[in-house]
Design a protein around this motif. Structure first.
Motif, PDB file in Angstrom:
ATOM      1  N   UNK A  71      -2.717  31.188  27.135  1.00  0.00           N
ATOM      2  CA  UNK A  71      -1.850  31.415  28.292  1.00  0.00           C
ATOM      3  C   UNK A  71      -0.686  30.437  28.367  1.00  0.00           C
ATOM      4  N   UNK A  72      -0.759  29.344  27.617  1.00  0.00           N
ATOM      5  CA  UNK A  72       0.280  28.320  27.698  1.00  0.00           C
ATOM      6  C   UNK A  72       1.548  28.774  26.989  1.00  0.00           C
ATOM      7  N   UNK A  73       2.699  28.384  27.551  1.00  0.00           N
ATOM      8  CA  UNK A  73       3.981  28.811  26.999  1.00  0.00           C
ATOM      9  C   UNK A  73       4.555  27.828  25.988  1.00  0.00           C
ATOM     10  N   UNK A  74       3.939  26.655  25.831  1.00  0.00           N
ATOM     11  CA  UNK A  74       4.583  25.552  25.103  1.00  0.00           C
ATOM     12  C   UNK A  74       3.811  25.125  23.867  1.00  0.00           C
ATOM     13  N   UNK A  75       4.560  24.783  22.812  1.00  0.00           N
ATOM     14  CA  UNK A  75       4.034  24.010  21.685  1.00  0.00           C
ATOM     15  C   UNK A  75       5.009  22.852  21.452  1.00  0.00           C
ATOM     16  N   UNK A  76       4.491  21.644  21.481  1.00  0.00           N
ATOM     17  CA  UNK A  76       5.305  20.460  21.237  1.00  0.00           C
ATOM     18  C   UNK A  76       5.270  20.154  19.735  1.00  0.00           C
ATOM     19  N   UNK A  77       6.418  20.271  19.085  1.00  0.00           N
ATOM     20  CA  UNK A  77       6.524  20.020  17.649  1.00  0.00           C
ATOM     21  C   UNK A  77       6.862  18.540  17.460  1.00  0.00           C
ATOM     22  N   UNK A  78       5.971  17.811  16.809  1.00  0.00           N
ATOM     23  CA  UNK A  78       6.125  16.363  16.660  1.00  0.00           C
ATOM     24  C   UNK A  78       6.489  16.055  15.213  1.00  0.00           C
ATOM     25  N   UNK A  79       7.666  15.485  15.033  1.00  0.00           N
ATOM     26  CA  UNK A  79       8.222  15.262  13.700  1.00  0.00           C
ATOM     27  C   UNK A  79       8.049  13.795  13.317  1.00  0.00           C
ATOM     28  N   UNK A  80       7.316  13.556  12.247  1.00  0.00           N
ATOM     29  CA  UNK A  80       7.145  12.210  11.706  1.00  0.00           C
ATOM     30  C   UNK A  80       8.280  11.915  10.720  1.00  0.00           C
ATOM     31  N   UNK A  81       8.481  10.652  10.352  1.00  0.00           N
ATOM     32  CA  UNK A  81       9.583  10.319   9.442  1.00  0.00           C
ATOM     33  C   UNK A  81       9.570  11.080   8.129  1.00  0.00           C
ATOM     34  N   UNK A  82       8.374  11.398   7.602  1.00  0.00           N
ATOM     35  CA  UNK A  82       8.290  12.068   6.306  1.00  0.00           C
ATOM     36  C   UNK A  82       8.218  13.587   6.409  1.00  0.00           C
ATOM     37  N   UNK A  83       8.155  14.139   7.628  1.00  0.00           N
ATOM     38  CA  UNK A  83       8.023  15.595   7.771  1.00  0.00           C
ATOM     39  C   UNK A  83       9.249  16.291   7.189  1.00  0.00           C
ATOM     40  N   UNK A  84       9.017  17.208   6.248  1.00  0.00           N
ATOM     41  CA  UNK A  84      10.125  17.902   5.583  1.00  0.00           C
ATOM     42  C   UNK A  84      10.774  18.905   6.528  1.00  0.00           C
ATOM     43  N   UNK A  85      12.062  19.121   6.333  1.00  0.00           N
ATOM     44  CA  UNK A  85      12.810  20.058   7.173  1.00  0.00           C
ATOM     45  C   UNK A  85      12.232  21.463   7.081  1.00  0.00           C
ATOM     46  N   UNK A  86      11.797  21.872   5.881  1.00  0.00           N
ATOM     47  CA  UNK A  86      11.248  23.227   5.725  1.00  0.00           C
ATOM     48  C   UNK A  86       9.949  23.390   6.520  1.00  0.00           C
ATOM     49  N   UNK A 122       7.438  30.622  17.634  1.00  0.00           N
ATOM     50  CA  UNK A 122       8.125  31.795  18.189  1.00  0.00           C
ATOM     51  C   UNK A 122       7.291  33.055  17.988  1.00  0.00           C
ATOM     52  N   UNK A 123       6.660  33.174  16.829  1.00  0.00           N
ATOM     53  CA  UNK A 123       5.840  34.355  16.546  1.00  0.00           C
ATOM     54  C   UNK A 123       4.641  34.457  17.479  1.00  0.00           C
ATOM     55  N   UNK A 124       4.178  33.326  17.984  1.00  0.00           N
ATOM     56  CA  UNK A 124       3.073  33.316  18.948  1.00  0.00           C
ATOM     57  C   UNK A 124       3.539  33.662  20.358  1.00  0.00           C
ATOM     58  N   UNK A 125       4.843  33.824  20.536  1.00  0.00           N
ATOM     59  CA  UNK A 125       5.378  34.104  21.858  1.00  0.00           C
ATOM     60  C   UNK A 125       5.491  32.870  22.718  1.00  0.00           C
ATOM     61  N   UNK A 126       5.544  31.711  22.083  1.00  0.00           N
ATOM     62  CA  UNK A 126       5.620  30.451  22.808  1.00  0.00           C
ATOM     63  C   UNK A 126       6.967  29.785  22.579  1.00  0.00           C
ATOM     64  N   UNK A 127       7.301  28.842  23.429  1.00  0.00           N
ATOM     65  CA  UNK A 127       8.524  28.068  23.281  1.00  0.00           C
ATOM     66  C   UNK A 127       8.190  26.703  22.706  1.00  0.00           C
ATOM     67  N   UNK A 128       9.178  26.123  22.021  1.00  0.00           N
ATOM     68  CA  UNK A 128       8.970  24.810  21.417  1.00  0.00           C
ATOM     69  C   UNK A 128       9.796  23.747  22.115  1.00  0.00           C
ATOM     70  N   UNK A 129       9.301  22.521  22.045  1.00  0.00           N
ATOM     71  CA  UNK A 129      10.126  21.337  22.252  1.00  0.00           C
ATOM     72  C   UNK A 129       9.893  20.465  21.020  1.00  0.00           C
ATOM     73  N   UNK A 130      10.956  19.912  20.477  1.00  0.00           N
ATOM     74  CA  UNK A 130      10.864  19.086  19.278  1.00  0.00           C
ATOM     75  C   UNK A 130      11.056  17.637  19.681  1.00  0.00           C
TER      76      UNK A 130
END
Length: 283
Positions: free
Chosen positions: A149-164, A174-182
């Motif tokens: 039921x939650x609308x949010x996924x918080x995307x947490x980017x570490x220094x080594x996380x690749x752009x892809x 987005x495919x889950x129908x949720x919104x992101x915050x980075x």
């Protein structure tokens, strides 16, 4: 939009893991949940099935619940994951050592193209990544309870996380129908750090006799339009979970995150919130 991943692994079938598994399965993914022991696995499958049936009853599923549940399977070890699985989300308790050990086991079982994610609500994604052979394929995907039921996924980017990897996670959200915050990896990220400050201050207000839990929650719900007050939310999250996060952030960020004595006392008495039948409210 990339669409949902074809295959997903979820480490842990508790409330959060089950919710993550349900959300991906409902979006069309074939999901493998890793849960130790027959009893825990059966409980996880029942948890997912019951939630799917409730969602279907409310008209929130595009397919029959049993068809979605048919895309979920349970295994007892990360070694049983498909080597070609596209995404594996770790959703075990907030124990950095446990998370790191399981993530290393996953990395040994899957191919190099698999994206690995942690659902931690506050622990350092950078520190967890340090245990991995390929930290560039790792990031945080912080889901919220209840996940379906939650609308949010918080995307947490570490220094080594690749752009892809970040791009893929955004597409899957987005495919889950949720919104992101980075957000950049930092103690408590954005959501847990801000949410905990409010929750701890509300507990201090109860401790000091400023107002009842109901009055404090009503003030935030009616005055600030929060969907629920900070003390009811603490009961839903679990007082033990809130205490563990507070202790971690207290060590990382200082005295403003010091756990109130009342929180420690309630946890010691087993008043852990909804899951225990009593916290700041009786359930």
């Amino acid at each position: 939009m990339t669409g949902a991943p074809r295959t997903v692994g979820v480490l842990g079938g508790g409330r959060m893991g089950a919710g993550i598994a349900q959300s991906f399965a409902a979006a069309g993914s074939v999901v493998t949940v890793v849960e130790s022991g027959e009893e825990a696995a059966a409980a996880a499958l029942e948890r997912i099935g019951a939630s799917l049936r409730r969602a279907a009853g409310r008209g929130h599923l595009a397919e029959p619940a049993e068809r979605v549940l048919g895309r979920v399977r349970l295994v007892h070890s990360p070694a049983a994951l498909d080597p070609d699985v596209e995404l594996v989300v770790e959703a075990v308790p907030e124990d950095a050592g446990l998370k790191a050990r399981l993530l290393v086991a996953v990395e040994e079982a899957v191919g190099d193209a698999t994206v690995l994610a942690t659902n931690t609500s506050s622990l350092s994604v950078t520190d967890l990544a340090a245990a991995l052979r390929r930290p560039e394929r790792f990031l945080g995907m912080h889901f919220f309870n209840p996940v379906p039921a939650s609308a949010l996924v918080e995307i947490v980017v570490a220094p080594d996380s690749a752009e892809r990897v970040v791009k893929a996670a955004l597409g899957w959200t987005e495919a889950l129908g949720k919104q992101d915050v980075v957000v950049k990896d930092s103690p408590g990220f954005a959501s847990s750090r801000l949410g905990l400050v409010l929750g701890l201050e509300a507990i201090r207000m109860v401790e000091e006799g400023v107002a009842s839990p109901e009055a404090i929650d009503d003030a935030m719900r009616l005055g600030y339009r929060h969907p629920m007050g900070p003390l009811r939310l603490t009961d839903l999250v679990g007082l033990d979970v809130r205490l563990a996060i507070a202790e971690y952030l207290h060590g990382a960020l200082g005295e403003r995150f010091a756990p109130p004595g009342l929180l420690r006392e309630k946890v010691a008495r087993g008043e852990l919130g909804r899951k225990a039948g009593r916290g700041f409210y009786a359930w």
